[in-house]
Motif scaffolding. Structure first.
Motif, short mmCIF file in Angstrom:
data_model
loop_
_atom_site.label_atom_id
_atom_site.label_comp_id
_atom_site.label_asym_id
_atom_site.label_seq_id
_atom_site.Cartn_x
_atom_site.Cartn_y
_atom_site.Cartn_z
N PRO A 1 -58.04 2.90 214.93
CA PRO A 1 -57.71 3.91 215.94
C PRO A 1 -57.25 5.21 215.28
CG PRO A 1 -55.98 2.27 215.80
CD PRO A 1 -57.10 1.77 214.94
N PRO A 2 -57.42 6.34 215.96
CA PRO A 2 -56.98 7.62 215.38
C PRO A 2 -55.46 7.67 215.23
CG PRO A 2 -57.67 7.93 217.65
CD PRO A 2 -58.03 6.52 217.29
N VAL A 3 -55.04 8.48 214.26
CA VAL A 3 -53.62 8.64 213.95
C VAL A 3 -53.25 10.10 214.17
CG1 VAL A 3 -51.84 8.38 212.18
CG2 VAL A 3 -53.74 6.78 212.27
N SER A 4 -52.06 10.33 214.68
CA SER A 4 -51.62 11.71 214.89
C SER A 4 -51.39 12.40 213.54
CB SER A 4 -50.34 11.74 215.72
OG SER A 4 -49.27 11.19 214.98
N LEU A 5 -51.51 13.72 213.55
CA LEU A 5 -51.29 14.50 212.33
C LEU A 5 -49.88 14.30 211.81
CD1 LEU A 5 -52.23 16.65 210.30
CD2 LEU A 5 -51.54 18.40 211.93
N LEU A 6 -48.91 14.23 212.71
CA LEU A 6 -47.52 14.03 212.30
C LEU A 6 -47.36 12.68 211.58
CD1 LEU A 6 -44.61 15.17 212.50
CD2 LEU A 6 -44.37 13.89 214.62
N GLN A 7 -47.97 11.64 212.10
CA GLN A 7 -47.86 10.31 211.49
C GLN A 7 -48.57 10.27 210.14
OE1 GLN A 7 -46.00 7.79 212.58
NE2 GLN A 7 -46.54 6.77 210.64
N GLN A 8 -49.72 10.96 210.06
CA GLN A 8 -50.46 10.96 208.80
C GLN A 8 -49.67 11.65 207.69
OE1 GLN A 8 -53.05 9.26 208.25
NE2 GLN A 8 -53.69 10.01 206.24
N CYS A 9 -48.96 12.72 208.03
CA CYS A 9 -48.12 13.41 207.03
C CYS A 9 -47.03 12.46 206.52
CB CYS A 9 -47.52 14.66 207.65
SG CYS A 9 -48.71 15.96 208.00
N THR A 10 -46.37 11.75 207.41
CA THR A 10 -45.32 10.82 206.98
C THR A 10 -45.90 9.65 206.19
OG1 THR A 10 -45.46 9.71 209.12
CG2 THR A 10 -43.81 11.45 208.89
N ILE B 1 -48.48 9.82 204.13
CA ILE B 1 -48.74 10.30 202.76
C ILE B 1 -47.43 10.43 201.99
CG2 ILE B 1 -49.61 12.26 201.44
CD1 ILE B 1 -51.63 12.70 203.68
N LEU B 2 -46.37 10.84 202.67
CA LEU B 2 -45.06 10.92 202.01
C LEU B 2 -44.62 9.56 201.49
CD1 LEU B 2 -42.88 13.28 204.23
CD2 LEU B 2 -43.49 13.62 201.84
N SER B 3 -44.80 8.55 202.30
CA SER B 3 -44.33 7.21 201.91
C SER B 3 -45.18 6.60 200.80
CB SER B 3 -44.34 6.30 203.13
OG SER B 3 -45.66 6.17 203.65
N GLN B 4 -46.39 7.16 200.55
CA GLN B 4 -47.25 6.60 199.52
C GLN B 4 -46.86 7.04 198.12
OE1 GLN B 4 -51.20 7.72 200.69
NE2 GLN B 4 -51.17 6.40 202.53
N GLY B 5 -45.93 7.97 198.01
CA GLY B 5 -45.45 8.39 196.69
C GLY B 5 -46.45 9.21 195.91
N SER B 6 -46.95 10.31 196.49
CA SER B 6 -47.89 11.20 195.82
C SER B 6 -47.14 12.14 194.87
CB SER B 6 -48.67 11.99 196.86
OG SER B 6 -47.79 12.64 197.75
N LYS B 7 -47.87 13.17 194.39
CA LYS B 7 -47.27 14.11 193.45
C LYS B 7 -46.13 14.89 194.12
CE LYS B 7 -51.46 14.77 190.71
NZ LYS B 7 -52.46 15.75 190.24
N ILE B 8 -45.22 15.42 193.26
CA ILE B 8 -44.06 16.14 193.79
C ILE B 8 -44.50 17.37 194.57
CG2 ILE B 8 -42.07 17.52 193.10
CD1 ILE B 8 -41.53 15.53 190.91
N GLN B 9 -45.49 18.11 194.06
CA GLN B 9 -45.95 19.32 194.74
C GLN B 9 -46.50 18.99 196.13
OE1 GLN B 9 -49.16 21.52 192.82
NE2 GLN B 9 -48.02 23.42 193.12
N THR B 10 -47.23 17.88 196.24
CA THR B 10 -47.76 17.47 197.55
C THR B 10 -46.63 17.10 198.50
OG1 THR B 10 -49.77 16.67 196.50
CG2 THR B 10 -49.27 15.84 198.70
N ARG B 11 -45.66 16.30 198.00
CA ARG B 11 -44.55 15.88 198.87
C ARG B 11 -43.69 17.06 199.30
NH1 ARG B 11 -41.51 11.38 195.74
NH2 ARG B 11 -42.48 12.34 193.91
N VAL B 12 -43.46 18.00 198.38
CA VAL B 12 -42.67 19.19 198.75
C VAL B 12 -43.39 19.98 199.84
CG1 VAL B 12 -41.85 21.42 197.91
CG2 VAL B 12 -41.45 19.36 196.56
N GLY B 13 -44.70 20.16 199.71
CA GLY B 13 -45.45 20.89 200.73
C GLY B 13 -45.40 20.21 202.09
N LEU B 14 -45.57 18.87 202.10
CA LEU B 14 -45.52 18.15 203.37
C LEU B 14 -44.13 18.18 203.99
CD1 LEU B 14 -47.73 15.07 202.45
CD2 LEU B 14 -48.33 16.90 204.03
N LEU B 15 -43.09 18.05 203.16
CA LEU B 15 -41.72 18.11 203.69
C LEU B 15 -41.41 19.49 204.27
CD1 LEU B 15 -39.87 16.00 200.98
CD2 LEU B 15 -40.02 15.45 203.42
#
Length: 963
Positions: free
Chosen positions: A470-479, A481-495
């Motif tokens: 099923p589709p996921v909301s943009l807000l949920q998808q951002c969170t 990716i945060l929980s997956q432990g990506s690069k610091i620059q990516t997490r800072v941008g999403l936060l």
């Protein structure tokens, strides 16, 4: 001098000893020789030695050279040599390459000799006076010497020139010199003179510097010009940068319009030389100086509007979408367009309509975003595109809505033929390139900046993660990716995106908290003891959790404000939470990003903070700290206070709107009154003019009538038969007209009689019924009966007058028949008249034609007067209605009192109506008594004019009878 002698003494002796003696002898010749040729030759020799033996010549000859400038001004040659020698002593430009220690020593020598020269301010004043000499051998070395002095000790020399009378004005004359060498060096001199000195910059600007410099740039070929164009552009930057007065003067002088031809780069194949790239780069920087975000908002906005109106923005967008443009010019053009459209709605709307010349055409914004999320593009270009996107959305809610709309399901193109801005941002947000993640997150955050509507709209965005799921909301998808432990620059941008999204939006906070995994993830990130690299992420997680508390509307029972604060106190601790929150503002890159809106980073690793996000942190850090330490009771009190304040604000705004509407209505009514007054005055003047014209026409008519009578008498003495033959047809036509007029008068009088009869009947029927005031009604009825009797008498007289007029009409008809018979008899008996009779007949017909034209014109004027009087009454009625509306608006509070007094006013109005009826009856009686002849209309002015016409008609009838 002693210091310089010590430096000289420290140098090795040997061959220089003989040169020092030579220099000493030459100085003696300059000082003591009486012949000008000897002094000139000595100064020439010093000039030749000054480059190699700079120190010795400077120590021994400077005083003598200054003395030559003072005493030998009549000889331009020796003055030129002396100036060249001083330039060689002071300047560091033409030194040979030597070791570093000696180079530093020589630079010190230049500043020390400059200090000696300007110690006496008269020397600089003397040099300024020498620049007035037109001789090339004096002016050119003088310009070079003064430029060198400014390079060595600029602020001190600037101050001396500033206090010198007409000092700056003398230097401005160099730009008008016909010799290009002096003009070009004059530009370099003004560059050094205007550097970091606002007072001199203003003087130079008001000495018409902008006009002269722009003329030079145009003469040299604009961007295709040489190094002279570069020097002029640098001077223009010195005059305009950080100088609001000069910027305003530049705009008011319409000089922005003259910048448009600079950016007409021409054909692609024309080539881009290094000098052209430099010139165009400086031109773009000059445009950015005028619209810099550091300037006052009003000045920047006016310059932006002027650039759009003159077509400069359109020209820049042409370069932006052109092919074959060098990368550094393209990057600077993007930055320039960004600041030209920043915060200006008109320019932003135009930029949104620009399309790239592709097939099919795509919006310029989409093309730029494709470059931003493409990791193969240069880093500087990607930063410029991000800045352009931020400036496009700055204070542009319309543009923000358009960008967010491209993400919503209803607007996405199902065919997939065209790529939208929203799709590019989502693609960049979830790509493998961390720089693209950061840029897309910051760009999307700017689409939500200070726009609660778009924050709520963005919650509707759904993303398809994989097939079958099923589709996921943009807000949920951002969170996620945060929980997956990506690069610091990516997490800072999403936060940063999430913090911007949730701030001032309780609905978004509720959606965020509705996911049960988000709060445990944030508390876990904040509570851990991680390294320095992760401290920034911990601080941003603390900020996001604080926003979730501060903007929480307590709609979720499990995540109410109080429960979240208890959770922080148990798992993290309040002091530890506040400490982690402070990691953001203490970061070394935070202060750098907060200085300028433009994302200007030396490398991708430094791309951490966004300028607008630093403002948000500064705004929320304090309130979140207070919210964490507040108790539940204080929160309740604060919420109650907020509610009451909101209610009061709503009431105040309601009354403010009412007052504004009433003020607008009053202003409109005042304007209507003023316009009606003006119209009334104009109509009154027009009426007076028409009355005066009517009087003039009456006078002319009387004169012509008298002249016609005299001519008729003169013609009657010559021949009675000729007179009858010439005038008789006109007289017959006149008699016919008089008969028709009398008939019409008779009909009018009969209609008037009928009206008067109806009026009498109405007066009889409208007698007041007996009431409280019986005596007044009895007197009124008696008076009305008397008036009715008088009116009956007047009607009888009018009937008798009608009978007499009918008798006159029959007499005139009989006279007409007799005249017709006479004319027939005369035509049979009188022979054909000669030339004199024909001439008299033509004159008489001309006079009669003029009389008939005048009569027709007077009738037209009467009709115009009647129309004007009707318009005047209508205007008076409009005035009365507008005044009554104003009185109603101003006296709304006194409605009850007005209602009480209305009954009294109605009684007064009845009395006034009775009085008006009395006056009308008396006026009718007077008019009927005064009427001796029939009247066409009831209006006083028209009846008076008709009486005059009737009198004239009777006079004409009498004259015809005599004839």
């Amino acid at each position: 001098m002693n210091f310089l002698r010590g430096v000289m003494g420290g140098q090795s002796a040997g061959p220089q000893h003989t040169e020092a003696e030579t220099i000493q002898k030459l100085c003696d010749r300059v000082a003591s020789s009486t012949l000008l040729d000897d002094r000139r030759n000595a100064v020439r020799a010093l000039k030749s030695l000054s480059k190699k033996y700079r120190l010795e010549v400077g120590i021994q000859a400077m005083e003598h050279l200054i003395h030559v400038l003072q005493t030998d001004r009549s000889d331009s040659e020796i003055i030129g040599y002396a100036l060249d020698t001083l330039y060689n002593i002071i300047s560091n430009d033409e030194e040979e390459e030597v070791e570093e220690n000696s180079t530093r020593q020589n630079e010190d020598l230049g500043s020390q000799f400059t200090e000696i020269f300007i110690k006496q301010q008269e020397n600089v004043t003397l040099l300024l006076s020498l620049l007035e000499e037109f001789d090339f051998h004096v002016r050119w070395p003088g310009v070079k010497l003064l430029t060198s002095l400014l390079k060595q000790l600029g602020p001190q020399v600037q101050q001396i020139i500033l206090v010198s009378p007409m000092g700056v004005s003398r230097l401005m004359d160099l730009l008008a010199d016909s010799r290009e060498v002096i003009r070009n060096d004059g530009v370099l001199l003004l560059q050094a003179l205007t550097r970091s000195n606002g007072a001199i910059q203003k003087i130079v600007a008001f000495e018409n510097a902008f006009e002269r410099l722009l003329d030079i740039i145009t003469e040299e070929g604009n961007s295709d010009g040489g190094i002279v164009v570069e020097d002029c552009l640098i001077l223009l930057q010195n005059l305009l940068k950080n100088n609001n007065s000069n910027q305003n003067f530049f705009k008011e002088g319409s000089y922005i319009q003259r910048m448009k031809p600079w950016f007409e780069v021409g054909d692609e194949n024309s080539g881009w030389s290094a000098q052209k790239v430099t010139n165009l780069h400086l031109m773009l920087q000059l445009v950015r100086v005028l619209v810099s975000p550091n300037n006052p908002p009003g000045a920047t906005s006016s310059c932006q509007k002027a650039m759009f109106q003159c077509g400069l923005l359109q020209q820049l967008c042409t370069i932006l979408m052109a092919t074959g443009v060098p990368a550094d010019i393209l990057t600077e053009t993007i930055n320039t367009v960004s600041e030209v459209i920043r915060g200006c709605q008109v320019n932003q709307d135009y930029f949104a309509s620009v399309n790239a010349p592709s097939n099919p055409p795509r919006p310029a914004i989409v093309v730029l975003l494709m470059s931003m999320v493409n990791e193969r593009q240069p880093f500087v270009l990607r930063c410029a595109v991000l800045y352009c996107f931020q400036c496009f959305l700055y204070k542009n809610q319309k543009g923000q809505g358009e960008i967010v709309a491209t993400l919503l399901p209803s607007t996405i193109d199902a065919t997939g033929n065209s790529v939208s801005a929203g799709q590019l941002l989502c693609g960049g947000l979830f790509s493998t390139d961390s720089l693209s993640n950061w840029c897309a997150a910051v760009a999307l955050a700017h689409a939500l900046q200070e726009n609660a509507t778009q924050k709520e709209q963005l919650l509707r965005v759904q993303l398809a993660t994989s097939i079958g799921n099923p589709p996921v909301s943009l807000l949920q998808q951002c969170t996620n990716i945060l929980s997956q432990g990506s690069k610091i620059q990516t997490r800072v941008g999403l936060l940063m995106l999430l913090c911007t999204w949730l701030s001032n939006c309780p609905i978004a906070v509720t959606h965020f908290l509705h996911n049960s995994a988000n709060v445990p993830f944030l508390t876990g990130q904040i509570a851990e003891n991680l390294g320095e690299e992760e401290q920034l992420v911990q601080g941003l997680c603390a900020l996001l959790l604080g926003i979730s508390i501060y903007f929480n509307d307590n709609s979720l029972e499990s995540y109410m404000k109080e429960k979240l604060k208890q959770l922080i106190e148990k798992r993290i601790g309040k002091e530890n939470f506040i400490e982690k929150l402070g990691f953001i503002s203490k970061h070394e890159l935070y202060s750098r990003a907060s200085q300028k809106p433009q994302p200007n980073f030396p490398s991708p690793e430094y791309m951490i903070f966004d300028h607008e996000f630093t403002k948000l942190v500064k705004e929320l850090e304090g309130v979140i700290t207070k919210a964490i330490y507040k108790s539940s009771e204080e929160d309740k009190k604060e919420e109650e206070v907020k509610k009451t304040l909101e209610q009061l604000d709503s009431i105040v705004t309601h009354y403010k709107n009412m007052i504004q509407e009433q003020d607008l209505q009053l202003e409109e009514l005042k304007q209507q009154i003023s316009t009606l007054k003006c119209q009334n005055e104009q109509l009154q003047t027009a009426v007076t003019q028409q009355v005066s014209q009517i009087q003039q026409h009456k006078d002319q008519y009387n004169l012509l009538k008298i002249q016609l009578g005299k001519e008729n008498q003169h013609q009657g003495s010559h021949s009675d038969g000729a007179q009858m033959n010439g005038i008789q047809p006109e007289e017959i036509g006149r008699l016919r007209e008089e008969i028709e007029e009398l008939k019409s008068n008779q009909e009018l009088l009969q209609s008037q009689l009928a009206e008067k009869d109806s009026l009498i009947e109405n007066l009889k029927s409208s007698q007041p019924s007996p009431g409280t005031n019986e005596q007044s009604s009895a007197t009124d009825s008696a008076r009305e009966s008397e008036q009715i009797a008088e009116l009956k008498q007047e009607l009888a007289t009018l009937k008798s007058q009608l009978n007499s007029q009918s008798v006159e009409i029959t007499k005139l008809q009989t006279e007409k028949q007799e005249l017709l018979q006479k004319t027939e008899a005369l035509t049979q008996s009188v022979p054909v008249p000669g030339e004199s009779e024909t001439v008299i007949a033509t004159k008489t017909t001309d006079v009669e034609g003029r009389l008939s034209a005048l009569l027709q014109e007077t009738k037209e004027l009467k009709n115009e007067i009647k129309a004007l009087s009707e318009e005047r009454t209508a205007i008076k009625e409009q005035l009365d209605s507008s005044n009554s509306t104003i009185a109603i608006l101003q006296n709304e509070k006194n409605k009850l009192e007005v209602d009480i007094t209305d009954s009294k006013k109605e009684q007064d109005d009845l009395l006034v109506l009775l009085a008006d009826q009395d006056q009308k009856i008396f006026s009718l009686k007077n008019k009927l008594k005064e009427l001796g002849h029939p009247v066409e209309e009831e209006d006083e002015l028209e009846s008076g004019d008709q009486d005059d016409e009737d009198d004239e008609d009777e006079d004409d009838g009498k004259e015809q009878g005599h004839i």
